[in-house]
Design a protein around this motif. Structure first.
Motif, PDB file in Angstrom:
ATOM      1  N   ILE A   1       0.830  -1.214   0.000  1.00 61.72           N
ATOM      2  CA  ILE A   1       0.000   0.000   0.000  1.00 61.72           C
ATOM      3  C   ILE A   1       0.859   1.257   0.000  1.00 61.72           C
ATOM      4  CG2 ILE A   1      -2.079  -1.030   0.969  1.00 61.72           C
ATOM      5  CD1 ILE A   1      -1.248  -0.024   3.746  1.00 61.72           C
TER       6      ILE A   1
ATOM      7  N   GLN B   1      -5.148  -5.057   0.220  1.00 65.32           N
ATOM      8  CA  GLN B   1      -5.923  -3.815   0.274  1.00 65.32           C
ATOM      9  C   GLN B   1      -7.074  -3.909  -0.737  1.00 65.32           C
ATOM     10  OE1 GLN B   1      -5.959  -1.428   2.474  1.00 65.32           O
ATOM     11  NE2 GLN B   1      -7.689  -0.509   1.364  1.00 65.32           N
TER      12      GLN B   1
ATOM     13  N   GLY C   1      -8.536  -4.292   2.707  1.00 67.11           N
ATOM     14  CA  GLY C   1      -7.540  -3.878   3.705  1.00 67.11           C
ATOM     15  C   GLY C   1      -7.958  -4.270   5.113  1.00 67.11           C
TER      16      GLY C   1
END
Ligand code: FCB
Length: 449
Positions: A33, A123, A127
């Protein structure tokens, strides 16, 4: 006068994978991420950072020259499992080599399994607000333990779930950059659940090990000692400091905290039967990160805009830091560190504590091959004296990891904030020991200040 530390005190330095490794596409690594977030927001990315993935041997040599015997690093989940679930042996092999190299130099490795760099593929499944991630994390923990558990005894599941949940999903300043206060609370709960399941997985694989989690604490200060100020401070304290700690200690979420957050309507429904038992796995030590206190004040109009960065808190605000600040604008209050450790000693019923991070960013300059960072030297001296004072007054503190070994990628601040004992020129990757590194090496060599 020397302030001596207990025999066997663990002196170390700390780093985190995304902040130093670089090589974000090497050997099959998948995106995390933080790759997505930095690319999207146009801030600097974690490539090349300190190019540590390629230079780890030199960095270990540096550690050994400094004579600092413990080293806390984190494993990048998306190197070991690019999609969050399937093993990439080349990624795992990097940490295998790193551990061997550390051990060859007489340095004890301390592994953190999660320092914020969630595989992007997870994610994409929602997430941390998705509770399935807790099981994926436990599988990942077991995979890493199977590879390194024969040589690594100190295991930390998660670093600062507070930041991963509340900054990542609440105010969105960190990856994945989501602004959803209700989801942030659920993310916090699921990170605790992931910790509990990972702790079970680590222990299921046998071997002697120490299992910990690392939490960041902010002692809360107020100017006025009256009921409304105390209540503002209480709210901030419960969400910042006890949301994570109390469930880990087997006490569940404090009822006042659940009441503070009830209006969002997300946290209580996210707590399934049995979750609190899983979260309350026995801890061998608690990792403590301390940087600065916070200042909380009441808001006259509970609906007025507040600067409070924490999700779900109403009727209170935070005030700017005061006095001497670091270059990140953090207030320097070593005396709060002593108080925090004494409070933890009591609140956690004598659980051993290890300082997993403490340090400061200042504007450093290389002048004729040296970095005279006297502000950082002073910061470390005062904070180590504060730890020493807490030990003298009965706190069971077993070790201290200086943040950080190297200047590195400081998350949303990119490369603007230098926390290292070692200066890094990000153009040439040249490392220069700062005066603070020499100071720290001397403290370690004497086991005292
Ligand atoms: C902590 C993080 C660490 C570093 C320091 C300055 O919150 O764990 O990675 O960014 O702050």
């Amino acid at each position: 006068m020397t302030l001596g530390f207990p025999d066997g005190f663990r002196w170390g330095t700390a780093t985190a994978a995304y902040q130093i490794e670089g090589s974000t596409t090497a050997d099959g690594r998948g995106p995390s991420i933080w790759d997505t977030f930095t690319t999207r927001s146009g801030v600097a990315t974690g490539d090349p950072a300190c190019d540590h993935y390629r230079r780890y041997r030199d960095d270990v040599r540096l550690l050994s020259e400094l004579g600092v015997p413990y080293y806390r690093f984190s494993v990048a989940w998306s190197r070991v499992m690019p999609d969050g679930r399937t093993v990439e042996p080349r990624g795992l092999a990097f940490y295998d080599r790193l551990v061997d190299t550390l051990l060859e130099h007489g340095i004890t490795p301390m592994v953190t399994l999660y320092h914020w760099d969630l595989p992007e593929a997870l994610q994409a499944k929602g997430g941390w607000p998705n509770r399935e991630l807790a099981d994926h994390f436990a599988d990942y923990a077991l995979t890493v333990h199977k590879a390194l558990g024969d040589r690594v005894r100190q295991w930390t599941t998660i670093n600062e779930p507070f930041c991963a949940a509340f900054i990542g999903y609440g105010n969105g300043d960190h990856a994945p950059g989501i602004q959803d206060e209700g989801a942030a609370l659920v993310a916090g709960h699921n990170l605790l659940l992931a910790h509990g399941k990972a702790a079970q997985a680590l222990r299921s694989n046998g071997g002697e090990q120490e299992v910990s989690i690392v939490l960041n604490f902010a002692p809360v200060l107020t100017d006025v000692d009256d009921a409304v100020h105390r209540e503002a401070a209480r709210k901030f304290d419960f969400l910042h400091n006890r949301f994570f700690l109390d469930p880990l200690l087997g006490r569940g979420y404090p009822p006042e905290l659940l009441a503070d957050l009830a209006h969002l309507g997300t946290l209580e429904p996210a707590i399934a039967d049995g979750d609190l038992e899983i979260i309350a796995q026995p801890l061998d030590v608690l990792g403590v990160n301390y940087y600065a206190p916070a200042r909380a004040v009441p808001l006259e109009d509970p609906e007025a805009d507040s600067n409070c960065p924490l999700p779900g808190l109403r009727g209170m605000d935070v005030q700017p830091p005061r006095g001497e600040l670091t270059s990140l604008g953090w207030e320097q209050r070593p005396e709060c560190f002593t108080e925090l450790l004494l409070w933890l000693q009591e609140h956690c019923g004598g659980l051993p504590l290890v300082i997993a991070e403490n340090g400061a960013a200042f504007e450093d300059e290389v002048v004729e091959g040296r970095v005279h960072d006297e502000k950082r030297v002073r910061y470390f001296a005062h904070h180590l004296a504060a730890v020493h004072a807490a030990i003298e007054r009965g706190a069971d503190v077993r070790g201290y990891m200086a943040w950080s070994l190297l200047d590195n990628f400081e998350w949303a601040m990119g490369y603007t904030q230098r926390f290292g004992l070692v200066h890094v020129d990000f153009e040439t990757q040249k490392r220069v020991l700062k005066d603070s590194a020499l100071f720290y090496a001397d403290v370690v060599a004497r086991n005292g200040l």
